[in-house]
Design a protein around this motif. Structure first.
Motif, PDB file in Angstrom:
ATOM      1  N   VAL A 210       0.852  -1.194   0.000  1.00  0.00           N
ATOM      2  CA  VAL A 210       0.000   0.000   0.000  1.00  0.00           C
ATOM      3  C   VAL A 210       0.885   1.240   0.000  1.00  0.00           C
ATOM      4  N   LEU A 211       0.604   2.135  -0.946  1.00  0.00           N
ATOM      5  CA  LEU A 211       1.272   3.435  -1.000  1.00  0.00           C
ATOM      6  C   LEU A 211       0.306   4.476  -0.461  1.00  0.00           C
ATOM      7  N   ASP A 212       0.617   5.019   0.702  1.00  0.00           N
ATOM      8  CA  ASP A 212      -0.173   6.091   1.318  1.00  0.00           C
ATOM      9  C   ASP A 212       0.535   7.398   1.012  1.00  0.00           C
ATOM     10  N   ALA A 213      -0.075   8.250   0.172  1.00  0.00           N
ATOM     11  CA  ALA A 213       0.616   9.435  -0.344  1.00  0.00           C
ATOM     12  C   ALA A 213      -0.173  10.704  -0.052  1.00  0.00           C
ATOM     13  N   ASP A 214       0.561  11.783   0.098  1.00  0.00           N
ATOM     14  CA  ASP A 214      -0.036  13.091   0.332  1.00  0.00           C
ATOM     15  C   ASP A 214       0.821  14.132  -0.390  1.00  0.00           C
ATOM     16  N   ILE A 215       0.167  15.044  -1.126  1.00  0.00           N
ATOM     17  CA  ILE A 215       0.894  16.071  -1.863  1.00  0.00           C
ATOM     18  C   ILE A 215       1.175  17.243  -0.927  1.00  0.00           C
ATOM     19  N   SER A 216       2.417  17.640  -0.839  1.00  0.00           N
ATOM     20  CA  SER A 216       2.836  18.682   0.101  1.00  0.00           C
ATOM     21  C   SER A 216       2.335  20.055  -0.345  1.00  0.00           C
ATOM     22  N   GLY A 217       1.585  20.729   0.565  1.00  0.00           N
ATOM     23  CA  GLY A 217       1.114  22.089   0.310  1.00  0.00           C
ATOM     24  C   GLY A 217       0.419  22.254  -1.024  1.00  0.00           C
ATOM     25  N   PHE A 218      -0.458  21.324  -1.358  1.00  0.00           N
ATOM     26  CA  PHE A 218      -1.018  21.291  -2.709  1.00  0.00           C
ATOM     27  C   PHE A 218      -1.763  22.567  -3.086  1.00  0.00           C
ATOM     28  N   PHE A 219      -2.694  23.018  -2.250  1.00  0.00           N
ATOM     29  CA  PHE A 219      -3.534  24.160  -2.605  1.00  0.00           C
ATOM     30  C   PHE A 219      -2.715  25.435  -2.787  1.00  0.00           C
ATOM     31  N   ASP A 220      -1.576  25.520  -2.115  1.00  0.00           N
ATOM     32  CA  ASP A 220      -0.717  26.700  -2.259  1.00  0.00           C
ATOM     33  C   ASP A 220       0.289  26.559  -3.392  1.00  0.00           C
ATOM     34  N   ASP A 307      -6.034  15.982  -2.147  1.00  0.00           N
ATOM     35  CA  ASP A 307      -4.603  15.744  -2.365  1.00  0.00           C
ATOM     36  C   ASP A 307      -4.076  14.551  -1.577  1.00  0.00           C
ATOM     37  N   ASP A 308      -4.953  13.797  -0.972  1.00  0.00           N
ATOM     38  CA  ASP A 308      -4.577  12.624  -0.180  1.00  0.00           C
ATOM     39  C   ASP A 308      -5.068  11.381  -0.921  1.00  0.00           C
ATOM     40  N   PHE A 309      -4.179  10.448  -1.229  1.00  0.00           N
ATOM     41  CA  PHE A 309      -4.613   9.273  -1.986  1.00  0.00           C
ATOM     42  C   PHE A 309      -3.882   8.023  -1.531  1.00  0.00           C
ATOM     43  N   VAL A 310      -4.518   6.881  -1.801  1.00  0.00           N
ATOM     44  CA  VAL A 310      -4.002   5.574  -1.431  1.00  0.00           C
ATOM     45  C   VAL A 310      -3.975   4.701  -2.680  1.00  0.00           C
ATOM     46  N   MET A 311      -2.866   3.993  -2.874  1.00  0.00           N
ATOM     47  CA  MET A 311      -2.752   3.027  -3.969  1.00  0.00           C
ATOM     48  C   MET A 311      -2.368   1.673  -3.391  1.00  0.00           C
ATOM     49  N   GLY A 312      -2.947   0.627  -3.946  1.00  0.00           N
ATOM     50  CA  GLY A 312      -2.619  -0.730  -3.526  1.00  0.00           C
ATOM     51  C   GLY A 312      -2.022  -1.518  -4.680  1.00  0.00           C
ATOM     52  N   PHE A 313      -0.947  -2.282  -4.425  1.00  0.00           N
ATOM     53  CA  PHE A 313      -0.235  -3.023  -5.463  1.00  0.00           C
ATOM     54  C   PHE A 313      -0.112  -4.487  -5.059  1.00  0.00           C
ATOM     55  N   GLU A 314      -0.071  -5.328  -6.070  1.00  0.00           N
ATOM     56  CA  GLU A 314       0.179  -6.739  -5.830  1.00  0.00           C
ATOM     57  C   GLU A 314       1.674  -7.016  -5.738  1.00  0.00           C
ATOM     58  N   ASP A 315       2.463  -6.279  -6.512  1.00  0.00           N
ATOM     59  CA  ASP A 315       3.900  -6.542  -6.613  1.00  0.00           C
ATOM     60  C   ASP A 315       4.694  -5.346  -6.095  1.00  0.00           C
ATOM     61  N   ARG A 316       5.699  -5.578  -5.282  1.00  0.00           N
ATOM     62  CA  ARG A 316       6.499  -4.498  -4.709  1.00  0.00           C
ATOM     63  C   ARG A 316       7.282  -3.747  -5.779  1.00  0.00           C
ATOM     64  N   ALA A 317       7.836  -4.462  -6.743  1.00  0.00           N
ATOM     65  CA  ALA A 317       8.630  -3.798  -7.788  1.00  0.00           C
ATOM     66  C   ALA A 317       7.771  -2.809  -8.568  1.00  0.00           C
ATOM     67  N   GLU A 318       6.537  -3.187  -8.859  1.00  0.00           N
ATOM     68  CA  GLU A 318       5.645  -2.280  -9.568  1.00  0.00           C
ATOM     69  C   GLU A 318       5.305  -1.076  -8.702  1.00  0.00           C
ATOM     70  N   ALA A 319       5.139  -1.288  -7.403  1.00  0.00           N
ATOM     71  CA  ALA A 319       4.847  -0.182  -6.482  1.00  0.00           C
ATOM     72  C   ALA A 319       5.999   0.814  -6.446  1.00  0.00           C
ATOM     73  N   GLU A 320       7.232   0.314  -6.395  1.00  0.00           N
ATOM     74  CA  GLU A 320       8.393   1.208  -6.352  1.00  0.00           C
ATOM     75  C   GLU A 320       8.576   1.952  -7.670  1.00  0.00           C
ATOM     76  N   ARG A 321       8.332   1.277  -8.796  1.00  0.00           N
ATOM     77  CA  ARG A 321       8.418   1.953 -10.084  1.00  0.00           C
ATOM     78  C   ARG A 321       7.359   3.045 -10.205  1.00  0.00           C
ATOM     79  N   CYS A 322       6.166   2.758  -9.731  1.00  0.00           N
ATOM     80  CA  CYS A 322       5.094   3.746  -9.780  1.00  0.00           C
ATOM     81  C   CYS A 322       5.432   4.949  -8.913  1.00  0.00           C
ATOM     82  N   LEU A 323       5.967   4.711  -7.719  1.00  0.00           N
ATOM     83  CA  LEU A 323       6.305   5.802  -6.819  1.00  0.00           C
ATOM     84  C   LEU A 323       7.363   6.714  -7.442  1.00  0.00           C
ATOM     85  N   GLU A 324       8.366   6.140  -8.066  1.00  0.00           N
ATOM     86  CA  GLU A 324       9.410   6.945  -8.699  1.00  0.00           C
ATOM     87  C   GLU A 324       8.855   7.731  -9.889  1.00  0.00           C
TER      88      GLU A 324
END
Length: 502
Positions: A210-220, A307-324
């Protein structure tokens, strides 16, 4: 009701027939009923059926939505006449919060109600001929759970009306385009719909990371020119574009100083959530949808709320590629992921299975929209996602209540009890999800403990025992209550077969 109605607007109800005569003398009628006007300050304009103008607004906007749906690549050239329509402006005015704080103009909802018809007609004419001017946004700060200050923008009332009317019109176009996994600030969607989608997605798909992500200071950080470019992909009516530019360039009045910026939309403006969704739709949602369709082989789920979102992955390598790739994508639009609030963790049914086989220890948790999500097993041994109130949120709320109790220290107990009861009820309406009963009960009793401490500080002779306090708690503070169904029950009814995460 509308104040300041003219004498010519006075409506007289026809005289009612006389009452029946007295018993035994039917030829002598009782006194006639006097003529009367309508209820105080009701004008002829306002007693016309509100349903009629609402029907006209819905009919006009439905045509816009139908055109947007039939041609997903269409650019709309004439939309402003829907915005400055008196019917749309009235609908927008009625949808505003009546007790909201006034902006730089000092005008409240109730102040504007006097002479409403004339005011809206004048506003419509100014919009039509381009004489409307946006006013600066008044900035106020509210505390965040982490101790920082969140800036809020308080918009002038006429700006609110026009922004709300614009939002009503543009929603017809963009609701056709927005992805199903986007839940923030959209009609008939809520935070609990997003929370349900996360749980159902993790429980029903092969999610292990699970990738728990938040965009820093998005509205500004929203770039004005980039935003306008993205809006113009669907809207080519330059009068609409000029209005949006006026709101973005109006500036912010911060402690008496007018500040202009080339970035950011003021949090609190009626149109800011829609503009933020448009920005993220093109920058994030469409990109993620294409990336997981073309690049991924395993299951991928996505749920976004603002600006707060969650992504779920089956494979760790795909999760890391997506994050980058995601970091690179956001960097190209002047955005960045929050370093402390973004994390990739192992989470899901497979972590529970590994734990039962003597593998890794207790699975990690992640936070989303005020809840801590935990991998767990039900009584039958089946995997499930449990949700608990975030400890940080609960502590922040209790600190806020403690300060308010100090301020209300010498108020009568029934008044304080009613206020605390409303606080507990509101807390339960949001956090009252299945399996969170323990946290709800803890919140209620901690409030009772804070109340007892406050009562004992009222004088050196005060001695409110815990037995007495329990009677106060039982009388004034509602019992813990689960207010929401299980995610699969509510989400299954709402989406009716459509995927909430794809």
């Amino acid at each position: 009701m509308m104040n300041g109605s003219r004498e010519s607007d006075r409506v007289v109800v026809p005289e009612k027939p006389s009452n029946k005569g007295k018993a035994g003398n039917p030829s002598a009628p009782a006194e006639k009923v006097e003529e009367r006007t309508l209820a105080k300050e009701n004008s002829r304009w306002q007693i016309t059926s509100r349903a009629q103008h609402r029907k006209r607004v819905q009919s006009a906007l439905s045509r816009v939505r139908r055109a947007a749906k039939e041609d997903r690549g269409r650019r709309f050239t004439t939309l402003l006449h829907h915005v400055y329509s008196p019917d749309t402006l009235l609908e927008a005015y009625l949808s505003l919060k009546r007790d909201a704080a006034p902006g730089v103009d000092g005008v409240t909802w109730y102040d504007y109600e006097g002479g409403l018809e004339g005011r809206l007609q004048d506003l419509s004419e100014r919009l039509k001929r381009g004489a409307y001017r946006a006013r600066p946004v008044k900035r106020r700060y509210i505390p965040k759970p982490d101790g920082r200050q969140r800036p809020l923008g308080i918009t002038a009332l006429e700006d609110k009306i026009v922004q709300m009317a614009m939002t009503m019109v543009l929603n017809q176009v963009y609701e056709v385009d927005f992805k199903g996994f986007s839940y923030g600030f959209r009609p008939r969607r809520s935070q609990h719909n997003a929370l349900d989608a996360v749980v159902v997605g993790i429980e029903s798909r092969r999610v292990r990371w699970v990738l728990d992500a938040d965009i820093s200071g998005f509205f500004d950080a929203i770039d004005h020119e980039r935003l306008i470019e993205l809006v113009e992909r669907r809207i080519s009516d330059q009068r609409v574009i000029r209005l949006i530019r006026k709101w973005l360039k109006a500036g912010v009045l911060d402690d008496g100083e007018l500040v202009h910026s080339e970035k950011g939309t003021p949090q609190g403006g009626c149109i800011s959530p829609l503009l933020a969704n448009i920005y993220l739709h093109y920058v994030l949602d469409t990109w993620i949808h294409e990336w997981r369709t073309k690049e991924c082989r395993g299951d991928v789920i996505v749920v976004r709320y603002a600006d707060d979102f969650v992504m779920g992955f089956e494979d760790r390598a795909e999760a890391e590629r997506c994050l980058e790739a995601l970091r690179e994508r956001l960097r190209g639009y002047g955005l960045a992921l929050h370093p402390d609030k973004t994390k990739l963790i192992e989470f899901g049914r497979h972590t529970i299975e590994d734990d039962s086989d003597g593998g890794p220890g207790k699975p990690k948790t992640f936070n989303f929209l005020g809840f801590t999500h935990i991998s767990a097993r039900g009584r039958t041994g089946r995997f499930r996602v449990e949700r608990r109130t975030m400890k940080k949120r609960m502590r922040a709320k209790l600190r806020e209540i403690k300060l308010e109790l100090r301020r209300r220290m010498h108020e009568p107990i029934p008044e304080v009890g009613k206020w605390l009861g409303s606080v507990v009820k509101g807390h339960m309406q949001y956090y009252g999800v299945p399996l969170n009963w323990k946290a709800l009960s803890s919140f209620r009793w901690r409030i009772g403990w804070l109340w007892q401490k406050t009562l004992n500080r009222r004088s050196h002779k005060a001695n409110v025992t815990w037995d007495r306090m329990k009677r106060y708690i039982k009388r004034w503070l509602p019992e813990p209550k689960i207010c929401h169904p299980f995610p699969s029950q509510r989400l299954g009814v709402k989406i009716q077969g459509r995927s909430p995460v794809r």
